[in-house]
Design a protein around this motif. Sequence first.
Motif, PDB file in Angstrom:
ATOM      1  N   TYR A  78      -2.977  -8.527   0.762  1.00 53.86           N
ATOM      2  CA  TYR A  78      -1.615  -8.412   0.247  1.00 53.86           C
ATOM      3  C   TYR A  78      -1.253  -6.943   0.026  1.00 53.86           C
ATOM      4  O   TYR A  78      -0.144  -6.500   0.365  1.00 53.86           O
ATOM      5  CB  TYR A  78      -1.483  -9.194  -1.064  1.00 53.86           C
ATOM      6  N   VAL A  81      -0.679  -5.216   3.414  1.00 53.15           N
ATOM      7  CA  VAL A  81       0.614  -5.604   3.994  1.00 53.15           C
ATOM      8  C   VAL A  81       1.742  -4.867   3.287  1.00 53.15           C
ATOM      9  O   VAL A  81       2.660  -4.334   3.923  1.00 53.15           O
ATOM     10  CB  VAL A  81       0.810  -7.135   3.922  1.00 53.15           C
ATOM     11  N   LYS A  82       1.668  -4.803   1.978  1.00 53.10           N
ATOM     12  CA  LYS A  82       2.713  -4.124   1.222  1.00 53.10           C
ATOM     13  C   LYS A  82       2.742  -2.636   1.549  1.00 53.10           C
ATOM     14  O   LYS A  82       3.811  -2.050   1.723  1.00 53.10           O
ATOM     15  CB  LYS A  82       2.500  -4.329  -0.272  1.00 53.10           C
ATOM     16  N   LEU A  84       1.687  -1.199   4.346  1.00 50.99           N
ATOM     17  CA  LEU A  84       2.118  -1.014   5.731  1.00 50.99           C
ATOM     18  C   LEU A  84       3.612  -1.256   5.918  1.00 50.99           C
ATOM     19  O   LEU A  84       4.214  -0.731   6.850  1.00 50.99           O
ATOM     20  CB  LEU A  84       1.312  -1.913   6.663  1.00 50.99           C
ATOM     21  N   ARG A  85       4.192  -2.050   5.050  1.00 48.29           N
ATOM     22  CA  ARG A  85       5.637  -2.307   5.130  1.00 48.29           C
ATOM     23  C   ARG A  85       6.450  -1.234   4.404  1.00 48.29           C
ATOM     24  O   ARG A  85       7.655  -1.351   4.289  1.00 48.29           O
ATOM     25  CB  ARG A  85       5.963  -3.668   4.526  1.00 48.29           C
ATOM     26  N   GLY A  86       5.777  -0.252   3.909  1.00 51.14           N
ATOM     27  CA  GLY A  86       6.497   0.856   3.275  1.00 51.14           C
ATOM     28  C   GLY A  86       6.602   0.770   1.779  1.00 51.14           C
ATOM     29  O   GLY A  86       7.240   1.617   1.168  1.00 51.14           O
ATOM     30  N   GLY A  87       6.010  -0.226   1.171  1.00 55.75           N
ATOM     31  CA  GLY A  87       6.037  -0.303  -0.289  1.00 55.75           C
ATOM     32  C   GLY A  87       5.116   0.762  -0.856  1.00 55.75           C
ATOM     33  O   GLY A  87       4.105   1.111  -0.263  1.00 55.75           O
ATOM     34  N   ARG A  88       5.484   1.292  -1.982  1.00 58.77           N
ATOM     35  CA  ARG A  88       4.618   2.319  -2.545  1.00 58.77           C
ATOM     36  C   ARG A  88       3.810   1.740  -3.685  1.00 58.77           C
ATOM     37  O   ARG A  88       4.251   0.846  -4.398  1.00 58.77           O
ATOM     38  CB  ARG A  88       5.411   3.536  -2.990  1.00 58.77           C
TER      39      ARG A  88
END
Length: 94
Positions: A78, A81-82, A84-88
């Motif tokens: 999780y 994925v976060k 890699l999706r650009g979440g910091r």
Amino acid sequence: MKRWAGDGGPARAGTSAAMLSVVAAVIATTIARRFGDPAYALVVVWALIAVAIKHAGMMLVAATAWVVAAVVAVVVAYTLVKLLRGGRAVSWQG
């Protein structure tokens, strides 16, 4: 007053090992989520799998290690994925 070391036999040692596995998982998932460092948690997953294999004869220890390793692995997935999706990641610095 009895000393703790050796008084409980294998049952107490198994319970202690299972509890320490859970503590390790809490620390690993906290580091992975809070600081965005999945590598730290993956080391804990690796160690828990090694514990589960080494202590396959002690069902409580092995089962706890497998389950906890799986939970930490899901948290790592999780987190990756976060990230890699650009979440910091949440930082202690704010």
